[in-house]
Design an enzyme around this catalytic site. Structure first.
Site, PDB file in Angstrom:
ATOM      1  N   TRP A 101     -44.563  -6.883  27.204  1.00  0.00           N
ATOM      2  CA  TRP A 101     -45.262  -6.940  25.917  1.00  0.00           C
ATOM      3  C   TRP A 101     -45.504  -8.384  25.510  1.00  0.00           C
ATOM      4  CZ3 TRP A 101     -47.563  -2.687  25.466  1.00  0.00           C
ATOM      5  CH2 TRP A 101     -46.945  -1.478  25.767  1.00  0.00           C
ATOM      6  N   ASP A 171     -42.958  -9.647  17.466  1.00  0.00           N
ATOM      7  CA  ASP A 171     -43.197  -8.245  17.760  1.00  0.00           C
ATOM      8  C   ASP A 171     -41.845  -7.548  17.649  1.00  0.00           C
ATOM      9  OD1 ASP A 171     -43.634  -5.756  18.869  1.00  0.00           O
ATOM     10  OD2 ASP A 171     -44.659  -6.496  20.671  1.00  0.00           O
ATOM     11  N   LYS A 195     -41.440   3.814  17.541  1.00  0.00           N
ATOM     12  CA  LYS A 195     -40.102   3.636  18.101  1.00  0.00           C
ATOM     13  C   LYS A 195     -39.035   3.942  17.048  1.00  0.00           C
ATOM     14  CE  LYS A 195     -42.347   1.740  21.654  1.00  0.00           C
ATOM     15  NZ  LYS A 195     -43.090   0.538  21.856  1.00  0.00           N
TER      16      LYS A 195
END
Ligand SMILES: *Cc1c(COP(=O)(O)O)cnc(C)c1O
Length: 359
Positions: A101, A171, A195
């Site tokens: 990511w 993030d 999540k």
């Protein structure tokens, strides 16, 4: 029967939240309709979104000089939205490459400006957080980006880089709401909801006000933070149901004692699994030491065959989605807030039994 779902995302939601959502499904309050059917411009829905923002501010202690935006497009859209809005000075930004990511954020931003990877842990399959040297940082960077918790590789920053006046952008898709964070240390915090916050489709952005209003001219309207801030996340239809569920999740967190309490439970859950892994003859954790994530715990047996057997037998035992990411192999247990401690206990008991039968 409900299973224990170790998926990295979309992930488990607290059963209490699902039950409350079910009880309010056909009629929310006295409105005669489901939240899903409500006009986002109605006063009933305005009350919901306002209360969710207030709850998030309270639970995370978000300072007043930050805006909370409820957007769509996933964390992945932020990989472009951040440079389009923030790369407006030197056109430079710094990145720490701690996994897939983080690398995607770096690659996307590189389309818009001069991006520097100040450190990387790619040499060891991203199994650690690299040491940072301030001398490598770009002093006039428009922002400095980290992926706070690395969902795929199971690592986590324990110490924030000292970026001085350069805004730190994080993030937090896979760790937001899992423990207290000092929001004032960040310029931007962003997270896909699926999540630890709610269903897929909602993306939460927490941004310091002075970073809003400097988007590049080419920025698509929908990618401009100012548009969303000026319109209270209602420039267009927001992900109304996802925002409502986030509100229920925040109520649940408050009932449990807030983020301090969440962090304690999460540490206990993670310790249970790591302690077993560290003493096991068959299984081993792929991440060692202080950089271990409390949310995503990858582990292997060392044999692809045994890994596959484990995943398949675990599934039969009601422990699902435990297969590791395709780039790491093996297994990964994602144990977000909603995973009860009983789920981790059952997993460890199952691993012990598997070890006895297969080691
Ligand atoms: C899941 C995840 C993403 C991707 O999120 P989308 O909402 O699917 O775009 C990005 N970063 C991290 C850390 C993630 O865990």
């Amino acid at each position: 029967m409900r299973v224990f779902n170790f998926s990295a995302g979309p992930a488990m939601l607290p059963e209490e939240v699902l039950k409350r959502a079910a009880s309010e499904m056909l009629e929310y309050g006295e409105t005669g309709q489901s939240v899903m059917e409500m006009s986002h411009r109605s006063k009933e829905y305005q009350a919901i979104i306002d209360s969710v923002e207030a709850k998030l501010r309270k639970v995370m202690s978000i300072p007043d000089n930050y805006k909370v935006l409820f957007l769509q497009g996933g964390a992945s859209s932020q990989f472009a939205m951040i440079p389009l809005n923030l790369m407006n000075g030197s056109g430079k930004a710094d990145f720490v490459l701690t996994g897939q990511w983080a690398t995607k954020a770096y690659q996307e931003a590189s389309r818009y400006g001069e991006c520097k990877a100040v450190a990387s842990s790619k040499d060891k399959t991203f199994s650690y957080i690299p040491k940072l040297n301030k001398a490598d940082f770009t002093p006039d960077a428009d922002y400095f980006h980290i992926c706070y918790n690395n969902t795929i590789y199971g690592t986590k920053f324990t110490e924030l880089p000292d970026t001085g006046n350069v805004p730190l952008v994080a993030d937090m898709s896979s760790s937001i709401l899992s423990e207290p964070v000092d929001v004032s240390r960040f310029g931007v915090i962003y997270a896909g909801a699926q999540k630890n916050m709610g269903p897929a489709g909602l993306t939460v952005v927490i941004i310091r006000e002075d970073l809003i209003g400097h988007a590049r001219d080419i920025t698509p309207t929908m990618f401009n933070y100012q548009i969303h801030a000026d319109n209270g996340s209602m420039y267009n239809t927001p992900p109304t149901y996802g925002i409502y569920i986030l509100g229920l999740v925040l109520d649940w967190i408050e009932q449990k004692g807030g983020l301090e309490a969440m962090a304690k439970i999460n540490a206990k859950k993670a310790a249970l699994l790591y302690d077993f892994l560290d003493g096991s003859k068959l299984f081993k954790a792929t991440v060692k030491g202080a950089d271990r994530s409390m949310m995503n715990i990858p582990f292997v047996t060392g044999s692809d065959e045994l890994d596959a057997k484990f995943v398949s037998e675990a599934k039969k035992a009601g422990l699902i989605n435990i297969k590791g990411h395709r780039s790491v192999g093996g297994m990964r247990a994602s144990i977000y807030n909603a995973m009860p401690i009983e789920g981790v206990e059952k997993l460890v008991a199952f691993m012990k039994q598997f070890e006895a039968e297969n080691a």
